[in-house]
Write an enzyme that holds these catalytic residues in place. Structure first.
Site, PDB file in Angstrom:
ATOM      1  N   HIS A   1      -7.333  -6.076   1.532  1.00 30.36           N
ATOM      2  CA  HIS A   1      -6.129  -5.235   1.642  1.00 30.36           C
ATOM      3  C   HIS A   1      -5.267  -5.628   2.849  1.00 30.36           C
ATOM      4  O   HIS A   1      -4.270  -4.991   3.126  1.00 30.36           O
ATOM      5  CB  HIS A   1      -6.588  -3.773   1.798  1.00 30.36           C
ATOM      6  CG  HIS A   1      -5.540  -2.746   1.493  1.00 30.36           C
ATOM      7  ND1 HIS A   1      -5.065  -2.493   0.220  1.00 30.36           N
ATOM      8  CD2 HIS A   1      -4.860  -1.878   2.292  1.00 30.36           C
ATOM      9  CE1 HIS A   1      -4.172  -1.524   0.252  1.00 30.36           C
ATOM     10  NE2 HIS A   1      -4.004  -1.132   1.503  1.00 30.36           N
TER      11      HIS A   1
ATOM     12  N   ASP B   1     -10.304  -5.894  -2.551  1.00 26.38           N
ATOM     13  CA  ASP B   1      -9.702  -4.839  -1.718  1.00 26.38           C
ATOM     14  C   ASP B   1     -10.649  -3.636  -1.670  1.00 26.38           C
ATOM     15  O   ASP B   1     -11.017  -3.092  -2.715  1.00 26.38           O
ATOM     16  CB  ASP B   1      -8.363  -4.450  -2.372  1.00 26.38           C
ATOM     17  CG  ASP B   1      -7.544  -3.461  -1.573  1.00 26.38           C
ATOM     18  OD1 ASP B   1      -8.130  -2.612  -0.877  1.00 26.38           O
ATOM     19  OD2 ASP B   1      -6.312  -3.523  -1.687  1.00 26.38           O
TER      20      ASP B   1
ATOM     21  N   SER C   1       0.834  -1.195   0.000  1.00 29.86           N
ATOM     22  CA  SER C   1       0.000   0.000   0.000  1.00 29.86           C
ATOM     23  C   SER C   1       0.876   1.255   0.000  1.00 29.86           C
ATOM     24  O   SER C   1       1.617   1.478  -0.961  1.00 29.86           O
ATOM     25  CB  SER C   1      -0.967  -0.066   1.186  1.00 29.86           C
ATOM     26  OG  SER C   1      -2.023   0.841   0.989  1.00 29.86           O
TER      27      SER C   1
HETATM   28  N1  LIG Z   1      -7.592   2.515   9.562  1.00 27.03           N
HETATM   29  C1  LIG Z   1      -7.746   2.750   8.180  1.00 27.03           C
HETATM   30  C2  LIG Z   1      -7.067   1.701   7.339  1.00 27.03           C
HETATM   31  C3  LIG Z   1      -5.628   1.537   7.657  1.00 27.03           C
HETATM   32  C4  LIG Z   1      -5.039   0.374   6.886  1.00 27.03           C
HETATM   33  O1  LIG Z   1      -5.746  -0.395   6.273  1.00 27.03           O
HETATM   34  N2  LIG Z   1      -3.735   0.265   6.915  1.00 27.03           N
HETATM   35  C5  LIG Z   1      -3.089  -0.781   6.176  1.00 27.03           C
HETATM   36  C6  LIG Z   1      -2.229  -0.157   5.125  1.00 27.03           C
HETATM   37  S1  LIG Z   1      -3.230   0.880   4.092  1.00 27.03           S
HETATM   38  C7  LIG Z   1      -2.127   1.706   3.075  1.00 27.03           C
HETATM   39  O2  LIG Z   1      -1.054   2.070   3.315  1.00 27.03           O
HETATM   40  C8  LIG Z   1      -2.285  -1.644   7.133  1.00 27.03           C
HETATM   41  O3  LIG Z   1      -1.323  -2.274   6.744  1.00 27.03           O
HETATM   42  N3  LIG Z   1      -2.725  -1.694   8.397  1.00 27.03           N
HETATM   43  C9  LIG Z   1      -2.028  -2.414   9.444  1.00 27.03           C
HETATM   44  C10 LIG Z   1      -2.487  -3.809   9.679  1.00 27.03           C
HETATM   45  O4  LIG Z   1      -1.843  -4.494  10.508  1.00 27.03           O
HETATM   46  O5  LIG Z   1      -3.451  -4.281   9.056  1.00 27.03           O
HETATM   47  C11 LIG Z   1      -9.198   2.789   7.818  1.00 27.03           C
HETATM   48  O6  LIG Z   1      -9.967   2.624   8.715  1.00 27.03           O
HETATM   49  O7  LIG Z   1      -9.526   2.967   6.634  1.00 27.03           O
END
Ligand SMILES: N[C@@H](CCC(=O)N[C@@H](CSC=O)C(=O)NCC(=O)O)C(=O)O
EC number: 3.1.2.12
Length: 283
Positions: free
Chosen positions: A262, A226, A150
């Protein structure tokens, strides 16, 4: 400054450590993680840099991706930096998940409020490799590759494209491929660089449009389910990137993975393929 080991744990015959050091690029203490495979006891091993996404620290990847079995089998050191400076007092830095803490976007901020600390491009490109090499003398070969998810996929693609020859290979999971065209990039580039236009120098699709170097191959996995891929907001834009790769004669293997989202469940399903892709380039 030299790094201090905070924790060590043995996994698949190798050692996973978290280290802290004073960063000159980010002017704060930074934490990163390193997985050293068992093969490093006998000979120097190559490095894969993993760049995480929004809201992550150095820990998300090593706790959730299940990467260590493949890294151990393939003899790869994996280096996992944090996603932003930490512990710095900047008004608004903790107000949202997609800007400030946990969202350094792998750029060097130029705006007065952020530029003293938010230098994640220079940190990953230059300072971190030196700190890691000094922390593990004789363990690492100079060969390196880069991979991310991402926001970290955006970081991996742009670091690779902006620094020909620095990395042997690049791959990504659900990367933000065209950040100047989407809300995440709009917010980050306006905030850190002062304008979206300034972000073109950190946009994989724009960098690929100008690419004129030797041919190479990119591996991208994208979950077809996603939630950031479609709907009102398509933050990722892999099709735009694929079209430009095609124009420039760069081989992109874009694998649309049916039903995957995702999350780190998606990453854990395909991380072994990505590490094998990098291991082949690093041999
Ligand atoms: N909190 C956010 C979404 C945050 C999210 O999905 N973060 C992803 C990376 S997104 C792009 O860079 C991530 O890797 N989160 C950490 C995990 O451990 O899953 C929302 O509510 O939209």
């Amino acid at each position: 400054m030299a790094a201090t080991v905070k924790s060590s744990v043995k996994v698949f015959g190798g050692l996973l450590q978290r280290l802290t050091h004073r960063s000159s690029a980010c002017a704060c203490d930074m934490t990163f993680a390193v997985y050293m495979p068992p093969q490093a006891a006998a000979a120097p091993v190559p490095v894969v840099y993993w760049l995480s996404g929004l809201t992550c620290t150095d820990e998300n990847f090593h706790q959730k991706s299940g990467f260590a079995r493949a890294a151990s089998q393939l003899g790869l050191c994996v280096v996992m930096p944090d996603t932003s400076p930490r512990g710095v007092q900047i008004d608004g830095a903790d107000d949202s998940y997609d800007f400030g803490s946990g969202a350094g976007f792998y750029v060097d901020a130029t705006q007065p409020k952020w530029r003293d600390h938010y230098q994640m491009y220079s940190y990953v490109k230059a300072e971190l490799p030196e700190v890691v090499a000094a922390a593990y003398p004789g363990k690492l070969s100079p060969a390196a590759s880069i991979c991310g998810h991402s926001m970290g996929g955006h970081g991996a693609l742009t670091l690779f494209l902006k620094n020909p020859g620095m990395y042997r290979s690049v791959s990504a999971f659900a990367p933000i491929c065209n950040p100047t065209a989407v809300p995440w990039g709009d917010k980050a580039f306006k905030g850190y660089l002062g304008s979206v236009e300034a972000g073109a120098a950190h946009d994989a699709t724009e960098l690929m449009r100008q690419y004129s170097g030797p041919p190479f191959k990119i591996l991208i996995d994208q979950g077809a389910a996603d939630n950031f891929l479609s709907g009102e907001v398509n933050q990722l834009r892999p099709d735009t990137f694929a079209a430009v790769c095609n124009e420039r004669g760069v081989e992109l293997e874009l694998r649309m993975q049916e039903g995957y989202d995702h999350s780190y469940y998606f990453i854990s399903s395909f991380i072994a393929d990505h590490l094998a892709f990098h291991a082949a380039a690093l041999k």
